[in-house]
Scaffold this motif. Structure first.
Motif, short mmCIF file in Angstrom:
data_model
loop_
_atom_site.label_atom_id
_atom_site.label_comp_id
_atom_site.label_asym_id
_atom_site.label_seq_id
_atom_site.Cartn_x
_atom_site.Cartn_y
_atom_site.Cartn_z
N ASN A 158 0.79 -1.23 0.00
CA ASN A 158 0.00 0.00 0.00
C ASN A 158 0.83 1.28 0.00
OD1 ASN A 158 0.89 0.33 2.68
ND2 ASN A 158 -0.88 -0.78 3.49
N ALA A 159 2.14 1.17 -0.10
CA ALA A 159 3.00 2.35 -0.11
C ALA A 159 2.98 3.02 -1.47
CB ALA A 159 4.43 1.96 0.27
N SER A 160 3.39 4.28 -1.50
CA SER A 160 3.55 4.99 -2.77
C SER A 160 4.64 4.28 -3.57
CB SER A 160 3.93 6.44 -2.53
OG SER A 160 5.21 6.51 -1.89
N PRO A 161 4.67 4.46 -4.90
CA PRO A 161 5.64 3.72 -5.72
C PRO A 161 7.09 3.81 -5.24
CG PRO A 161 4.01 4.71 -7.13
CD PRO A 161 3.71 5.20 -5.74
N GLN A 162 7.61 5.02 -5.05
CA GLN A 162 9.01 5.16 -4.64
C GLN A 162 9.26 4.60 -3.24
OE1 GLN A 162 11.07 8.82 -5.36
NE2 GLN A 162 10.14 9.12 -7.38
N LYS A 163 8.29 4.79 -2.34
CA LYS A 163 8.41 4.24 -1.00
C LYS A 163 8.38 2.72 -1.04
CE LYS A 163 8.47 4.45 3.53
NZ LYS A 163 9.65 4.94 4.29
N ALA A 164 7.53 2.17 -1.89
CA ALA A 164 7.43 0.71 -2.02
C ALA A 164 8.74 0.12 -2.50
CB ALA A 164 6.29 0.36 -2.98
N LYS A 201 11.70 1.36 -2.06
CA LYS A 201 12.68 1.46 -0.98
C LYS A 201 12.43 0.39 0.08
CE LYS A 201 13.67 6.39 -1.49
NZ LYS A 201 13.57 7.74 -0.86
N LEU A 202 11.15 0.18 0.42
CA LEU A 202 10.81 -0.84 1.41
C LEU A 202 11.22 -2.23 0.92
CD1 LEU A 202 7.26 0.35 2.53
CD2 LEU A 202 9.32 0.29 3.95
N ALA A 203 11.05 -2.46 -0.38
CA ALA A 203 11.41 -3.76 -0.96
C ALA A 203 12.91 -3.86 -1.25
CB ALA A 203 10.63 -3.97 -2.25
N LYS A 204 13.63 -2.73 -1.10
CA LYS A 204 15.07 -2.65 -1.36
C LYS A 204 15.40 -3.09 -2.79
CE LYS A 204 16.21 -3.41 3.51
NZ LYS A 204 16.94 -4.25 4.50
N VAL A 205 14.53 -2.65 -3.71
CA VAL A 205 14.70 -2.98 -5.13
C VAL A 205 15.19 -1.75 -5.88
CG1 VAL A 205 13.47 -3.60 -7.26
CG2 VAL A 205 12.97 -4.80 -5.12
N LYS A 206 16.29 -1.90 -6.61
CA LYS A 206 16.84 -0.79 -7.38
C LYS A 206 16.69 -1.00 -8.89
CE LYS A 206 20.18 0.58 -3.85
NZ LYS A 206 21.61 0.85 -3.53
N LEU A 212 7.93 -6.26 -7.14
CA LEU A 212 9.02 -5.52 -6.51
C LEU A 212 9.78 -6.47 -5.58
CD1 LEU A 212 7.51 -2.02 -5.71
CD2 LEU A 212 9.45 -2.49 -7.23
N ILE A 213 10.48 -7.41 -6.19
CA ILE A 213 11.19 -8.44 -5.43
C ILE A 213 12.61 -8.58 -5.98
CG2 ILE A 213 11.24 -10.91 -4.84
CD1 ILE A 213 8.20 -10.93 -5.19
N LYS A 214 13.59 -8.64 -5.08
CA LYS A 214 14.98 -8.77 -5.49
C LYS A 214 15.24 -10.19 -5.95
CE LYS A 214 18.18 -6.78 -3.06
NZ LYS A 214 19.04 -6.38 -1.92
N HIS A 215 15.98 -10.35 -7.03
CA HIS A 215 16.39 -11.68 -7.48
C HIS A 215 17.55 -12.17 -6.62
CE1 HIS A 215 14.04 -12.97 -10.86
NE2 HIS A 215 14.11 -11.78 -11.42
#
Length: 308
Positions: A34-40, A42-47, A305-308
């Protein structure tokens, strides 16, 4: 005894207050969902993410007068901007491909397979050419009912082919969500009185939607409004229909007109569709498709939004 009781009560109160604070923080802290896109991101630690698009001409971007690979290039740019992450986009769209031909390419091409394996998110267009083949094959049907009967008889075949395509994709990647587009009726502005054609498209769209539900980690993206283009209101469509009825009475060979339209040989007056071939979306149409896709992806952002 009283001293020990007081200690126990104090300890219990501290524990209770700690639990309340923990629950409150958990509820108030934004989640990836439910976070905003950029916040999501960052929370997912996806770059960065790997985006793979596959399918027919709509994925390839035929008709795109801006040269951005249709929705494929546009959705990659929008994700980069909205989420502030890098997007590695691989486009495996091919004009003219039916669902079974998309699968055959995936089965035969190691580069295609590798891209799917590495994907965080997969986007698919399918069904348009399957339906067009059916319409062209039965274009000389005597009545709209006969044409619909022929289309309905081929629904099961398409459903089987699409199921196989999903299975093939899942052979290489079981985690990434699949977003599958529905299709539209590019013939509407030529034959607005033929509601049966809209219904035939929706029948195939139902198969796409059902395939997404069956997969459990796939999502349907509606693009049917491309059918109507700038004819947004009921009044505008009624006026268009009246003009079409008048033209039909003047036309000596309606079957020939239908064939010409299916082959993209007649002028189109849908401002969302390219005048180059009178069939595929133009810049406006692909922008619409991208917006539709983005809304669904935004809603399901925690799935990709998931890190490989």
């Amino acid at each position: 005894m009283r001293k020990n009781l007081k200690i126990l009560i104090t300890f219990a109160i501290v524990i209770l207050l700690g639990m309340i604070a923990f629950i409150w923080l958990k509820q108030t802290q934004p989640s990836v969902k439910n976070a905003s896109p950029q916040k999501a991101a960052k929370l997912a630690k996806v770059k960065h993410i790997n985006l793979v698009t596959l399918g027919d001409s709509l994925t390839e971007g035929i008709g795109d007068d801006k040269g951005e690979q249709g929705y494929s290039g546009r959705i990659a740019k929008r994700i980069e901007i909205q989420y502030n992450i890098a997007v590695n986009m691989s486009n495996f769209g091919k004009s003219g491909d039916r669902s079974d031909q998309i699968q055959e390419r995936l089965t035969a091409q190691p580069k295609f397979q590798h891209a799917v394996k590495q994907a965080n998110v997969i986007v698919l267009t399918s069904g348009g050419n399957d339906l067009q083949q059916s319409l062209l094959k039965n274009v000389f049907a005597k009545t709209p009912t006969d044409l619909t009967t022929a289309v309905v008889s081929e629904q099961a075949t398409y459903q089987t082919k699409l199921t196989r395509l999903f299975h093939e994709i899942r052979t290489y990647n079981r985690q990434a969500p699949i977003f599958i587009f529905g299709n539209y009726n590019p013939l509407f502005v030529h034959f607005p009185q033929r509601e049966d054609l809209n219904q035939d498209v929706q029948r195939f769209n139902t198969i796409n939607s059902h395939a997404a539900k069956q997969d459990k980690n796939s999502y349907y993206v509606d693009s049917f409004d491309l059918t109507f283009g700038q004819y947004r209101s009921k009044k505008m469509r009624q006026s268009l229909g009246q003009q079409a009825v008048k033209k039909a009475t003047e036309d000596q060979n309606s079957n020939q007109a239908m064939t010409a339209t299916l082959m993209g040989a007649t002028h189109v007056n849908n401002t969302w569709i390219s005048q180059t071939d009178n069939y595929h979306p133009n810049n406006i149409g692909y922008n619409y498709m991208t917006t539709q896709l983005y809304h669904v992806m935004r809603k399901e952002q925690e799935k990709w939004l998931i890190k490989h």
